[in-house]
Design a protein around this motif. Structure first.
Motif, PDB file in Angstrom:
ATOM      1  N   CYS A  19      24.624  71.561  69.944  1.00 57.03           N
ATOM      2  CA  CYS A  19      24.566  72.102  71.301  1.00 57.03           C
ATOM      3  C   CYS A  19      25.915  72.672  71.738  1.00 57.03           C
ATOM      4  O   CYS A  19      26.947  72.033  71.586  1.00 57.03           O
ATOM      5  CB  CYS A  19      24.112  71.021  72.280  1.00 57.03           C
ATOM      6  N   HIS A  24      26.974  71.876  79.830  1.00 62.16           N
ATOM      7  CA  HIS A  24      27.098  70.458  79.456  1.00 62.16           C
ATOM      8  C   HIS A  24      28.549  69.975  79.453  1.00 62.16           C
ATOM      9  O   HIS A  24      28.805  68.801  79.236  1.00 62.16           O
ATOM     10  CB  HIS A  24      26.504  70.209  78.068  1.00 62.16           C
ATOM     11  N   HIS A  26      30.978  70.186  77.197  1.00 60.59           N
ATOM     12  CA  HIS A  26      31.413  69.484  75.993  1.00 60.59           C
ATOM     13  C   HIS A  26      32.918  69.669  75.819  1.00 60.59           C
ATOM     14  O   HIS A  26      33.446  70.735  76.137  1.00 60.59           O
ATOM     15  CB  HIS A  26      30.665  70.022  74.770  1.00 60.59           C
ATOM     16  N   CYS A  31      28.959  70.103  71.084  1.00 62.31           N
ATOM     17  CA  CYS A  31      28.853  68.688  71.415  1.00 62.31           C
ATOM     18  C   CYS A  31      29.383  67.832  70.259  1.00 62.31           C
ATOM     19  O   CYS A  31      30.177  66.930  70.459  1.00 62.31           O
ATOM     20  CB  CYS A  31      27.394  68.365  71.713  1.00 62.31           C
ATOM     21  N   CYS A  71      21.671  65.797  74.958  1.00 63.15           N
ATOM     22  CA  CYS A  71      21.661  67.239  75.198  1.00 63.15           C
ATOM     23  C   CYS A  71      20.228  67.736  75.320  1.00 63.15           C
ATOM     24  O   CYS A  71      19.915  68.538  76.199  1.00 63.15           O
ATOM     25  CB  CYS A  71      22.368  67.984  74.070  1.00 63.15           C
TER      26      CYS A  71
HETATM   27 ZN   LIG Z   1      25.000  69.648  75.071  1.00 61.35          ZN
END
Ligand SMILES: [Zn+2]
Ligand SMILES: [Zn+2]
Length: 78
Positions: A19, A24, A26, A31, A71
């Motif tokens: 991901c 998100h 990261h 990720c 995720c």
């Molecule tokens: Zn993610």
């Protein structure tokens, strides 16, 4: 989806979450959370899901991505 395609997707991931969604946040570009192959579809440590970018992925390796459970869940909620 052929087992062969699944193998290629898993190999490409290197056993890590692929991901790279900016939303998100990261720490790196991806990720990269370490995943356990046997833990597919299991919401526990090392668990992951095979994400499909298009409705009809068929046997196109680029249509799939290995996402950690967290995720995957976030994307489902978006
Ligand atoms: Zn993610
Ligand atoms: Zn992840």
């Amino acid at each position: 989806m052929l087992t062969e395609v699944f193998e290629k997707v898993w190999q490409r991931s290197g056993g890590k979450c692929e991901c790279a969604r900016p939303s998100h946040n990261h720490s790196y570009i991806k990720c990269n959370k370490k995943l356990v192959r046997e833990m597919q579809d299991k919401p526990a440590l090392g668990g992951w899901k095979l994400y499909q970018h298009f409705a009809y992925g068929g046997n196109d390796v680029s249509a799939y991505a290995v996402y950690c459970w967290e995720c995957y869940r976030k994307i489902a909620e978006e």
